[in-house]
Design a protein around this motif. Structure first.
Motif, PDB file in Angstrom:
ATOM      1  N   ILE A  81     -53.603  44.982  84.855  1.00 24.40           N
ATOM      2  CA  ILE A  81     -52.696  43.848  84.664  1.00 24.40           C
ATOM      3  C   ILE A  81     -51.299  44.417  84.509  1.00 24.40           C
ATOM      4  O   ILE A  81     -51.005  45.122  83.536  1.00 24.40           O
ATOM      5  CB  ILE A  81     -53.116  43.027  83.430  1.00 24.40           C
ATOM      6  CG1 ILE A  81     -54.572  42.552  83.591  1.00 24.40           C
ATOM      7  CG2 ILE A  81     -52.189  41.821  83.249  1.00 24.40           C
ATOM      8  CD1 ILE A  81     -55.259  42.224  82.299  1.00 24.40           C
ATOM      9  N   ILE A  82     -50.455  44.159  85.475  1.00 22.77           N
ATOM     10  CA  ILE A  82     -49.151  44.799  85.552  1.00 22.77           C
ATOM     11  C   ILE A  82     -48.140  43.811  86.092  1.00 22.77           C
ATOM     12  O   ILE A  82     -48.478  42.946  86.911  1.00 22.77           O
ATOM     13  CB  ILE A  82     -49.244  46.051  86.457  1.00 22.77           C
ATOM     14  CG1 ILE A  82     -47.983  46.902  86.374  1.00 22.77           C
ATOM     15  CG2 ILE A  82     -49.580  45.684  87.894  1.00 22.77           C
ATOM     16  CD1 ILE A  82     -48.151  48.307  86.985  1.00 22.77           C
ATOM     17  N   PRO A 111     -45.253  49.368  82.094  1.00 19.19           N
ATOM     18  CA  PRO A 111     -46.254  48.932  81.112  1.00 19.19           C
ATOM     19  C   PRO A 111     -47.363  48.119  81.783  1.00 19.19           C
ATOM     20  O   PRO A 111     -47.098  47.321  82.681  1.00 19.19           O
ATOM     21  CB  PRO A 111     -45.441  48.069  80.139  1.00 19.19           C
ATOM     22  CG  PRO A 111     -44.025  48.518  80.328  1.00 19.19           C
ATOM     23  CD  PRO A 111     -43.893  48.903  81.761  1.00 19.19           C
ATOM     24  N   HIS A 112     -48.590  48.322  81.335  1.00 19.40           N
ATOM     25  CA  HIS A 112     -49.714  47.629  81.927  1.00 19.40           C
ATOM     26  C   HIS A 112     -50.849  47.561  80.908  1.00 19.40           C
ATOM     27  O   HIS A 112     -50.848  48.260  79.897  1.00 19.40           O
ATOM     28  CB  HIS A 112     -50.186  48.339  83.199  1.00 19.40           C
ATOM     29  CG  HIS A 112     -50.635  49.749  82.960  1.00 19.40           C
ATOM     30  ND1 HIS A 112     -49.737  50.800  82.829  1.00 19.40           N
ATOM     31  CD2 HIS A 112     -51.876  50.293  82.774  1.00 19.40           C
ATOM     32  CE1 HIS A 112     -50.406  51.916  82.605  1.00 19.40           C
ATOM     33  NE2 HIS A 112     -51.693  51.636  82.547  1.00 19.40           N
ATOM     34  N   TYR A 157     -56.704  36.171  79.864  1.00 22.81           N
ATOM     35  CA  TYR A 157     -56.775  37.625  79.928  1.00 22.81           C
ATOM     36  C   TYR A 157     -55.541  38.222  79.270  1.00 22.81           C
ATOM     37  O   TYR A 157     -54.476  37.624  79.242  1.00 22.81           O
ATOM     38  CB  TYR A 157     -56.952  38.144  81.359  1.00 22.81           C
ATOM     39  CG  TYR A 157     -55.865  37.782  82.341  1.00 22.81           C
ATOM     40  CD1 TYR A 157     -54.704  38.557  82.443  1.00 22.81           C
ATOM     41  CD2 TYR A 157     -56.009  36.694  83.192  1.00 22.81           C
ATOM     42  CE1 TYR A 157     -53.713  38.235  83.358  1.00 22.81           C
ATOM     43  CE2 TYR A 157     -55.023  36.372  84.109  1.00 22.81           C
ATOM     44  CZ  TYR A 157     -53.884  37.150  84.198  1.00 22.81           C
ATOM     45  OH  TYR A 157     -52.903  36.828  85.102  1.00 22.81           O
ATOM     46  N   ASN A 158     -55.734  39.422  78.714  1.00 20.52           N
ATOM     47  CA  ASN A 158     -54.663  40.095  77.981  1.00 20.52           C
ATOM     48  C   ASN A 158     -53.624  40.642  78.955  1.00 20.52           C
ATOM     49  O   ASN A 158     -53.955  41.242  79.977  1.00 20.52           O
ATOM     50  CB  ASN A 158     -55.217  41.233  77.142  1.00 20.52           C
ATOM     51  CG  ASN A 158     -56.070  42.201  77.955  1.00 20.52           C
ATOM     52  OD1 ASN A 158     -57.209  41.869  78.300  1.00 20.52           O
ATOM     53  ND2 ASN A 158     -55.546  43.380  78.257  1.00 20.52           N
ATOM     54  N   THR A 159     -52.354  40.431  78.649  1.00 21.84           N
ATOM     55  CA  THR A 159     -51.286  40.887  79.524  1.00 21.84           C
ATOM     56  C   THR A 159     -50.692  42.192  78.996  1.00 21.84           C
ATOM     57  O   THR A 159     -50.988  42.635  77.882  1.00 21.84           O
ATOM     58  CB  THR A 159     -50.171  39.833  79.631  1.00 21.84           C
ATOM     59  OG1 THR A 159     -49.535  39.695  78.357  1.00 21.84           O
ATOM     60  CG2 THR A 159     -50.732  38.481  80.063  1.00 21.84           C
ATOM     61  N   TYR A 160     -49.832  42.782  79.806  1.00 20.65           N
ATOM     62  CA  TYR A 160     -49.180  44.050  79.472  1.00 20.65           C
ATOM     63  C   TYR A 160     -48.132  43.888  78.377  1.00 20.65           C
ATOM     64  O   TYR A 160     -47.669  44.876  77.806  1.00 20.65           O
ATOM     65  CB  TYR A 160     -48.509  44.617  80.723  1.00 20.65           C
ATOM     66  CG  TYR A 160     -47.659  43.584  81.433  1.00 20.65           C
ATOM     67  CD1 TYR A 160     -46.337  43.388  81.085  1.00 20.65           C
ATOM     68  CD2 TYR A 160     -48.215  42.783  82.421  1.00 20.65           C
ATOM     69  CE1 TYR A 160     -45.577  42.406  81.707  1.00 20.65           C
ATOM     70  CE2 TYR A 160     -47.462  41.806  83.055  1.00 20.65           C
ATOM     71  CZ  TYR A 160     -46.145  41.622  82.694  1.00 20.65           C
ATOM     72  OH  TYR A 160     -45.402  40.643  83.310  1.00 20.65           O
ATOM     73  N   ASP A 161     -47.725  42.642  78.064  1.00 15.16           N
ATOM     74  CA  ASP A 161     -46.641  42.428  77.094  1.00 15.16           C
ATOM     75  C   ASP A 161     -47.131  41.777  75.805  1.00 15.16           C
ATOM     76  O   ASP A 161     -46.362  41.145  75.087  1.00 15.16           O
ATOM     77  CB  ASP A 161     -45.536  41.584  77.726  1.00 15.16           C
ATOM     78  CG  ASP A 161     -46.048  40.245  78.250  1.00 15.16           C
ATOM     79  OD1 ASP A 161     -47.274  39.983  78.149  1.00 15.16           O
ATOM     80  OD2 ASP A 161     -45.239  39.463  78.779  1.00 15.16           O
ATOM     81  N   GLY A 162     -48.416  41.924  75.495  1.00 12.24           N
ATOM     82  CA  GLY A 162     -48.932  41.471  74.213  1.00 12.24           C
ATOM     83  C   GLY A 162     -49.225  39.994  74.130  1.00 12.24           C
ATOM     84  O   GLY A 162     -49.215  39.432  73.023  1.00 12.24           O
TER      85      GLY A 162
END
Length: 425
Positions: free
Chosen positions: A126-127, A92-93, A238-243
């Motif tokens: 973003i990962i 997920p990213h 900043y927006n991450t891969y996990d919401g």
């Protein structure tokens, strides 16, 4: 009062000479440090049939990293290794296509990677760094000449006739020894290898520190990297891969104890002063246990090498967190080193001039980007923390030539290395 979690190295103090060595392993290249830099180098070497041992001090990669950003340049290098399609399918990213400043509610565009031409990855990926490392090491494990040792805490360098011939580490019930033609220190900003080798960073004053934490992100909120300024506050989100939102709360060096003493409620209030829309979720920040503190340390080595030893990535040059470029430049170091060292390693004859070539190719680019980071820190970060609501961005900040230059330098650097054609998959 609970202590803020401070990011510190994992080391075990050991000054005595081991009485018993449980085993001795022979390898061509011993890489200390299982981050993205060390993992990429190990993978490229393993693919070329070189015996490589990767030592990681932690027992697992399952921990919370703060550097979960890979820029376009890093993604292109992974693509040259034939990895990105499966990497992005399996892990997920999220992406960020721009950096925007938000001052007094006004949004000011700055870097826009989507405008970059000639790249398949005009954005910041973003990962999860832990998942990225697991992916890279799983790829390397496909080759029988690769060995990964977890929980291997390097405590001694083996030096013979003025040359480093390997390392001794504690783990798995005692002392172990890895003998190698070349030892590579890729063990990060707190490098134990650098310390053991007696190599000292030339440090530059970094008058900022940062708190890291996360808050929930609503699906309707825009993606991207936002620099939010106001009331002597400087936040990067900043927006991450996990919401979630990953948040860097910057402070002037020396304010750490004062802010901690004021309590978690005061921290929550100061966040809302700058980002009012976070008022509906700051209650998720319940204690200092959810906050990591990074004392920013910046510097670089004058010499990255000694006979039989090379340092790369953060072990050789500690970058500012500004722009999230650490992984990118570490992967570039790994590729540049592999391009130069594969043939000497195949023949078991790594000379000092080979190691010097790695430094010559990379050092000036590192120095340039560090100087750019220092400049941006002085022009914006520090002034914003000192000036409060009276702060205004420099006039040239919004000019397209300046914005495009920063976008390219953050994503790729000046003359980024490429994986040699014969080493690509």
């Amino acid at each position: 009062m609970p202590e803020v979690r401070e990011e510190t190295p994992l080391t075990i103090t050991e000054t005595s000479t081991p009485n018993v060595i449980l085993d001795v392993q022979q390898t061509s290249c011993c890489i200390v440090g299982g981050g993205p830099t060390g993992a990429v180098l190990a993978l490229i070497l393993a693919r070329q049939g070189i015996h490589v041992t990767l030592l990681e001090a932690h027992k697992t990669f399952e921990r919370d990293f703060r550097g979960d950003v890979v820029h376009g340049g890093g993604m292109e290098l992974l693509d040259q290794l034939g990895l990105t399609e499966r990497l992005l399918d399996q892990i997920p990213h999220s992406t960020a296509k721009a950096i925007q400043y938000i001052i007094d509610g006004q949004t000011i565009p700055f870097v826009e990677w989507s405008h970059l031409k000639g790249t398949q990855y005009p954005y910041m990926t973003i990962i999860s760094q832990s998942r990225l490392i697991q992916f890279l090491t799983a790829e390397a494990k496909r080759y029988p000449n690769f060995q990964l040792r977890m929980g291997a805490n390097v405590q001694q360098l083996i030096e013979e006739d003025g040359s480093i011939r390997g390392v001794r580490y504690r783990g798995q019930g005692g002392w172990h020894e890895v003998r190698s033609h070349l030892t590579v220190g890729a063990d990060g900003r707190f490098s134990q290898v650098r310390k053991l080798a007696g190599m000292e960073l030339i440090e530059t004053a970094a008058p900022l520190d940062v708190f890291w934490f996360r808050l929930p992100r609503h699906a309707s909120e825009p993606e991207g990297l936002f620099v939010r300024l106001g009331n002597k506050r400087f936040l990067v989100t900043y927006n991450t891969y996990d919401g979630n939102w990953q948040i860097g709360y910057y402070i002037l060096k020396g304010q750490y104890r004062e802010i901690q003493a004021a309590g978690i409620e005061a921290l929550r209030q100061s966040i809302v002063e700058v980002v009012p829309e976070f008022g509906d979720r700051v209650q998720h920040l319940e204690s200092w246990k959810q906050v990591s503190f990074l004392s920013i340390k910046v510097g670089r080595l004058d010499h990255w090498y000694r006979p039989g030893l090379l340092l790369i990535g953060d072990a050789a040059h500690v970058m500012l967190p500004m722009g999230g470029i650490g992984i990118n430049y570490g992967i570039q170091d790994a590729v540049a080193a592999a391009n130069i060292l594969i043939e000497p390693l195949k023949h078991g004859k790594v000379e000092l001039n080979h190691l010097a070539r790695v430094q010559r190719q990379r050092q000036w680019q590192i120095q340039l980007i560090q100087n750019l980071q220092y400049f941006m820190q002085r022009q914006v970060s520090i002034k914003a923390l000192q000036s409060g609501y009276t702060f205004k961005l420099p006039i040239y900040w919004g000019l397209p030539p300046w914005r495009d230059l920063i976008a390219r330098l953050l994503a790729f650097g000046v003359l980024p290395p490429h994986v040699k054609a014969e080493y690509r998959l």
